[in-house]
Motif scaffolding. Structure first.
Motif, mmCIF file in Angstrom:
data_model
loop_
_atom_site.group_PDB
_atom_site.id
_atom_site.type_symbol
_atom_site.label_atom_id
_atom_site.label_comp_id
_atom_site.label_asym_id
_atom_site.label_seq_id
_atom_site.Cartn_x
_atom_site.Cartn_y
_atom_site.Cartn_z
ATOM 1 N N LYS A 22 2.357 1.804 -3.408
ATOM 2 C CA LYS A 22 1.341 2.303 -4.336
ATOM 3 C C LYS A 22 1.093 3.796 -4.102
ATOM 4 O O LYS A 22 1.023 4.580 -5.050
ATOM 5 C CB LYS A 22 0.046 1.516 -4.165
ATOM 6 N N LYS A 23 0.962 4.181 -2.846
ATOM 7 C CA LYS A 23 0.718 5.589 -2.522
ATOM 8 C C LYS A 23 1.915 6.455 -2.910
ATOM 9 O O LYS A 23 1.747 7.576 -3.391
ATOM 10 C CB LYS A 23 0.398 5.770 -1.035
ATOM 11 N N GLN A 24 3.131 5.942 -2.721
ATOM 12 C CA GLN A 24 4.318 6.700 -3.100
ATOM 13 C C GLN A 24 4.334 6.931 -4.607
ATOM 14 O O GLN A 24 4.712 8.008 -5.065
ATOM 15 C CB GLN A 24 5.586 5.972 -2.649
ATOM 16 N N GLU A 25 3.921 5.948 -5.374
ATOM 17 C CA GLU A 25 3.856 6.093 -6.827
ATOM 18 C C GLU A 25 2.797 7.130 -7.208
ATOM 19 O O GLU A 25 3.009 7.943 -8.105
ATOM 20 C CB GLU A 25 3.548 4.739 -7.488
ATOM 21 N N GLU A 26 1.674 7.113 -6.511
ATOM 22 C CA GLU A 26 0.625 8.108 -6.757
ATOM 23 C C GLU A 26 1.135 9.520 -6.452
ATOM 24 O O GLU A 26 0.883 10.456 -7.213
ATOM 25 C CB GLU A 26 -0.617 7.805 -5.917
ATOM 26 N N VAL A 27 1.842 9.670 -5.346
ATOM 27 C CA VAL A 27 2.391 10.969 -4.965
ATOM 28 C C VAL A 27 3.402 11.433 -6.013
ATOM 29 O O VAL A 27 3.420 12.604 -6.399
ATOM 30 C CB VAL A 27 3.033 10.915 -3.554
ATOM 31 N N LYS A 28 4.215 10.517 -6.490
ATOM 32 C CA LYS A 28 5.210 10.846 -7.520
ATOM 33 C C LYS A 28 4.517 11.365 -8.777
ATOM 34 O O LYS A 28 4.934 12.372 -9.362
ATOM 35 C CB LYS A 28 6.036 9.598 -7.838
ATOM 36 N N LYS A 29 3.450 10.709 -9.187
ATOM 37 C CA LYS A 29 2.703 11.137 -10.372
ATOM 38 C C LYS A 29 2.062 12.509 -10.147
ATOM 39 O O LYS A 29 2.076 13.362 -11.029
ATOM 40 C CB LYS A 29 1.625 10.114 -10.728
ATOM 41 N N LYS A 77 0.830 -1.204 0.000
ATOM 42 C CA LYS A 77 0.000 0.000 0.000
ATOM 43 C C LYS A 77 0.863 1.253 0.000
ATOM 44 O O LYS A 77 0.580 2.222 -0.705
ATOM 45 C CB LYS A 77 -0.934 0.011 1.219
ATOM 46 N N ILE A 78 1.919 1.238 0.800
ATOM 47 C CA ILE A 78 2.824 2.382 0.867
ATOM 48 C C ILE A 78 3.479 2.616 -0.486
ATOM 49 O O ILE A 78 3.560 3.749 -0.960
ATOM 50 C CB ILE A 78 3.880 2.190 1.977
#
Length: 67
Positions: free
Chosen positions: A20-27, A17-18
């Protein structure tokens, strides 16, 4: 007997989950940077158009806005 908790499974799920969220934040950060760049370009174009319309140089504009 008490039920044994699968901590390894929970840890892996939370790490996933972390990630995935880090990838979302990067985008989102990349999208934010792109929008800021577009805004800066439009602001610059607006400023240069104003300067041309009023026959102003960069030095004159700076002199007018600097204290």
């Amino acid at each position: 007997m008490a039920r044994k908790t699968d901590y390894d499974g929970k840890i892996q799920a939370l790490e996933a989950k972390i990630a995935k969220k880090q990838e979302e934040v990067k985008k989102l950060k990349a999208e934010l940077a792109a929008v800021k760049e577009k805004k800066a370009k439009e602001d610059y174009q607006e400023l240069t158009a104003y300067m041309e319309e009023n026959n102003l140089t960069a030095a004159e504009v700076l002199a007018a806005i600097k204290p």
